[in-house]
Motif scaffolding. Structure first.
Motif, PDB file in Angstrom:
ATOM      1  N   ALA A 219       0.833  -1.205   0.000  1.00  0.00           N
ATOM      2  CA  ALA A 219       0.000   0.000   0.000  1.00  0.00           C
ATOM      3  C   ALA A 219       0.869   1.257   0.000  1.00  0.00           C
ATOM      4  CB  ALA A 219      -0.931  -0.005   1.212  1.00  0.00           C
ATOM      5  N   VAL A 220       1.974   1.227   0.738  1.00  0.00           N
ATOM      6  CA  VAL A 220       2.893   2.372   0.739  1.00  0.00           C
ATOM      7  C   VAL A 220       3.599   2.484  -0.609  1.00  0.00           C
ATOM      8  CG1 VAL A 220       4.894   3.419   1.853  1.00  0.00           C
ATOM      9  CG2 VAL A 220       3.179   2.243   3.236  1.00  0.00           C
ATOM     10  N   ASP A 221       4.006   1.335  -1.182  1.00  0.00           N
ATOM     11  CA  ASP A 221       4.604   1.354  -2.531  1.00  0.00           C
ATOM     12  C   ASP A 221       3.644   2.004  -3.526  1.00  0.00           C
ATOM     13  OD1 ASP A 221       6.813  -0.019  -1.549  1.00  0.00           O
ATOM     14  OD2 ASP A 221       6.085  -1.982  -2.226  1.00  0.00           O
ATOM     15  N   ALA A 222       2.361   1.630  -3.446  1.00  0.00           N
ATOM     16  CA  ALA A 222       1.360   2.168  -4.364  1.00  0.00           C
ATOM     17  C   ALA A 222       1.187   3.664  -4.165  1.00  0.00           C
ATOM     18  CB  ALA A 222       0.034   1.435  -4.161  1.00  0.00           C
ATOM     19  N   PHE A 223       1.239   4.113  -2.920  1.00  0.00           N
ATOM     20  CA  PHE A 223       1.130   5.550  -2.652  1.00  0.00           C
ATOM     21  C   PHE A 223       2.293   6.302  -3.307  1.00  0.00           C
ATOM     22  CE2 PHE A 223       1.971   9.397  -0.327  1.00  0.00           C
ATOM     23  CZ  PHE A 223       0.721   9.936  -0.108  1.00  0.00           C
ATOM     24  N   GLU A 224       3.489   5.775  -3.178  1.00  0.00           N
ATOM     25  CA  GLU A 224       4.656   6.438  -3.779  1.00  0.00           C
ATOM     26  C   GLU A 224       4.514   6.524  -5.295  1.00  0.00           C
ATOM     27  OE1 GLU A 224       9.556   6.289  -3.572  1.00  0.00           O
ATOM     28  OE2 GLU A 224       8.365   4.642  -2.745  1.00  0.00           O
ATOM     29  N   GLU A 225       3.959   5.481  -5.920  1.00  0.00           N
ATOM     30  CA  GLU A 225       3.753   5.514  -7.366  1.00  0.00           C
ATOM     31  C   GLU A 225       2.644   6.485  -7.770  1.00  0.00           C
ATOM     32  OE1 GLU A 225       4.918   0.839  -8.350  1.00  0.00           O
ATOM     33  OE2 GLU A 225       2.886   1.587  -8.701  1.00  0.00           O
ATOM     34  N   ALA A 226       1.672   6.669  -6.892  1.00  0.00           N
ATOM     35  CA  ALA A 226       0.497   7.471  -7.253  1.00  0.00           C
ATOM     36  C   ALA A 226       0.818   8.950  -7.408  1.00  0.00           C
ATOM     37  CB  ALA A 226      -0.594   7.293  -6.194  1.00  0.00           C
ATOM     38  N   ILE A 227       1.731   9.478  -6.611  1.00  0.00           N
ATOM     39  CA  ILE A 227       1.965  10.922  -6.604  1.00  0.00           C
ATOM     40  C   ILE A 227       2.441  11.423  -7.974  1.00  0.00           C
ATOM     41  CG2 ILE A 227       3.165  12.819  -5.487  1.00  0.00           C
ATOM     42  CD1 ILE A 227       1.041  11.384  -3.774  1.00  0.00           C
ATOM     43  N   PRO A 228       3.469  10.820  -8.608  1.00  0.00           N
ATOM     44  CA  PRO A 228       3.853  11.304  -9.939  1.00  0.00           C
ATOM     45  C   PRO A 228       2.775  11.101 -10.997  1.00  0.00           C
ATOM     46  CG  PRO A 228       5.127   9.351  -9.347  1.00  0.00           C
ATOM     47  CD  PRO A 228       4.412   9.798  -8.109  1.00  0.00           C
ATOM     48  N   VAL A 229       1.949  10.063 -10.860  1.00  0.00           N
ATOM     49  CA  VAL A 229       0.842   9.864 -11.794  1.00  0.00           C
ATOM     50  C   VAL A 229      -0.154  11.019 -11.678  1.00  0.00           C
ATOM     51  CG1 VAL A 229      -1.205   8.439 -12.233  1.00  0.00           C
ATOM     52  CG2 VAL A 229       1.032   7.355 -11.952  1.00  0.00           C
ATOM     53  N   ILE A 230      -0.503  11.374 -10.456  1.00  0.00           N
ATOM     54  CA  ILE A 230      -1.463  12.462 -10.242  1.00  0.00           C
ATOM     55  C   ILE A 230      -0.914  13.782 -10.758  1.00  0.00           C
ATOM     56  CG2 ILE A 230      -2.588  13.843  -8.446  1.00  0.00           C
ATOM     57  CD1 ILE A 230      -2.794  11.181  -6.833  1.00  0.00           C
ATOM     58  N   ARG A 231       0.321  14.088 -10.413  1.00  0.00           N
ATOM     59  CA  ARG A 231       0.891  15.370 -10.847  1.00  0.00           C
ATOM     60  C   ARG A 231       1.026  15.412 -12.375  1.00  0.00           C
ATOM     61  NH1 ARG A 231       1.901  18.210  -6.381  1.00  0.00           N
ATOM     62  NH2 ARG A 231       2.797  17.205  -4.515  1.00  0.00           N
ATOM     63  N   ALA A 232       1.339  14.297 -13.000  1.00  0.00           N
ATOM     64  CA  ALA A 232       1.433  14.273 -14.462  1.00  0.00           C
ATOM     65  C   ALA A 232       0.084  14.571 -15.091  1.00  0.00           C
ATOM     66  CB  ALA A 232       1.952  12.912 -14.932  1.00  0.00           C
ATOM     67  N   LEU A 233      -0.995  14.037 -14.500  1.00  0.00           N
ATOM     68  CA  LEU A 233      -2.328  14.247 -15.054  1.00  0.00           C
ATOM     69  C   LEU A 233      -2.846  15.663 -14.816  1.00  0.00           C
ATOM     70  CD1 LEU A 233      -3.937  10.800 -14.282  1.00  0.00           C
ATOM     71  CD2 LEU A 233      -3.587  11.796 -16.543  1.00  0.00           C
ATOM     72  N   TRP A 234      -2.162  16.435 -14.015  1.00  0.00           N
ATOM     73  CA  TRP A 234      -2.484  17.846 -13.838  1.00  0.00           C
ATOM     74  C   TRP A 234      -1.631  18.752 -14.728  1.00  0.00           C
ATOM     75  CZ3 TRP A 234      -2.296  17.775  -7.743  1.00  0.00           C
ATOM     76  CH2 TRP A 234      -3.446  17.134  -7.259  1.00  0.00           C
ATOM     77  N   SER A 235      -0.728  18.176 -15.500  1.00  0.00           N
ATOM     78  CA  SER A 235       0.275  18.968 -16.221  1.00  0.00           C
ATOM     79  C   SER A 235      -0.235  19.593 -17.509  1.00  0.00           C
ATOM     80  CB  SER A 235       1.486  18.081 -16.550  1.00  0.00           C
ATOM     81  OG  SER A 235       1.135  17.113 -17.532  1.00  0.00           O
ATOM     82  N   GLY A 236      -1.295  19.022 -18.094  1.00  0.00           N
ATOM     83  CA  GLY A 236      -1.767  19.488 -19.391  1.00  0.00           C
ATOM     84  C   GLY A 236      -1.025  18.874 -20.563  1.00  0.00           C
ATOM     85  N   GLN A 237      -0.092  17.980 -20.307  1.00  0.00           N
ATOM     86  CA  GLN A 237       0.704  17.371 -21.363  1.00  0.00           C
ATOM     87  C   GLN A 237      -0.042  16.203 -22.008  1.00  0.00           C
ATOM     88  OE1 GLN A 237       4.524  16.349 -19.751  1.00  0.00           O
ATOM     89  NE2 GLN A 237       4.979  18.439 -19.096  1.00  0.00           N
TER      90      GLN A 237
END
Length: 287
Positions: A121-139
């Motif tokens: 669950a902690v591993d998944a949390f660490e992976e989630a943060i860059p995914v979320i920020r990427a989806l806010w990037s507009g790219q």
């Protein structure tokens, strides 16, 4: 950080929707800053948090709402990012994304979510943060690797209108390290992390932030506090009159806490009104 933040933490009981709405509108009118709503989708008596939050925002003028904190295993990183950006577009500057790794993993699995160990669950949390920020990037054509959360060529959007923050409810050593390294805020609860243990946890966050080249002061610390504001002599940490609460919250502010959310229980309207008075007194001292 500016002035300390104050808000309320109502229980999202489906049977109490009208009362929740009334209390949040009252908090907004009284000048409180935040409303945090817990996210336990497997709790049959609770409203869905991401259905409730936009309604609360639509019925208020200025208060900021956030999931306190979102259940990552059941929500998924990509859909959390989409929901957060959508709410920010509809209510600019009035939403923060709070995320947790998922504290009740057996209940998550019972609802059809992934069967994770605490470490996974902690591993998944660490992976989630860059995914979320990427989806806010507009790219476009986003690719983010991961075992639990990843992107494989998706286009991002909608783009948030403001710089959305990510707060986390974290308690263990690895989650505290991730908070300091990757997140914008930390939301512990007094029921699980009493004040005498706050300093140790904040030091771990600060250390991780410095090692990542960040300033510890960039990370908000919002404390969910349970107690009762009432006339008469003090009985413990957060049971007593307004002056007692003011002294206790000023002391916690001096330790590095940036804000407080009052966990609502009995006689909630009276407690919200008294807490707003305490908030004004604490702001006057701390600011």
């Amino acid at each position: 950080m500016g002035r300390p933040l104050f808000g309320i933490f109502p229980t999202p009981s489906a049977a109490d929707f009208d009362e929740i709405l009334r209390l949040v509108k009252l908090a907004d009118e009284l000048g409180l800053d935040l409303v945090g709503v817990q996210d336990h989708p497997y709790q049959r008596r609770f409203l869905d948090t991401f259905s409730l939050l936009p309604v609360l925002l639509a019925e208020t003028e200025r208060i900021v709402a956030f999931p306190d904190v979102a259940n990552l295993p059941l929500r998924g990183a990509a859909m959390l990012a989409k929901a957060a950006a959508s709410i920010d577009v509809m209510f600019p500057g009035r939403f923060v994304l709070g995320i947790g790794a998922g504290g009740f993993l057996e209940a998550v699995a019972a609802m059809g979510g992934p069967q994770l160990t605490p470490g996974q669950a902690v591993d998944a949390f660490e992976e989630a943060i860059p995914v979320i920020r990427a989806l806010w990037s507009g790219q476009r054509g986003l690719r983010v690797p991961g075992v639990h959360h990843h992107l494989a060529g998706v286009h991002s959007g909608p783009v948030p209108t403001t710089e959305l923050e990510i707060w986390t409810g974290a308690g263990g050593p690895r989650m505290l390290e991730l908070t300091g390294r990757l997140c914008d805020g930390w939301v512990p609860s007094s029921a699980y992390l009493p004040p005498e243990r706050l300093t140790e946890s904040m030091r771990a966050i600060d250390r991780a932030a410095r090692e990542a080249g960040r300033s510890p002061s960039d990370i908000r610390r919002i404390y969910n506090v349970a107690g009762t504001i009432r006339p008469g002599p003090a009985e413990g940490l957060l049971v007593g009159d307004g002056d007692h609460w003011q002294r206790q919250l000023v002391s916690l502010s001096e330790q590095g806490i940036d804000g407080f959310l009052l966990v609502l229980g009995d006689d909630a309207e009276t407690q919200v009104r008294r807490f707003a008075e305490v908030a004004d007194a604490v702001r006057a001292v701390v600011t």
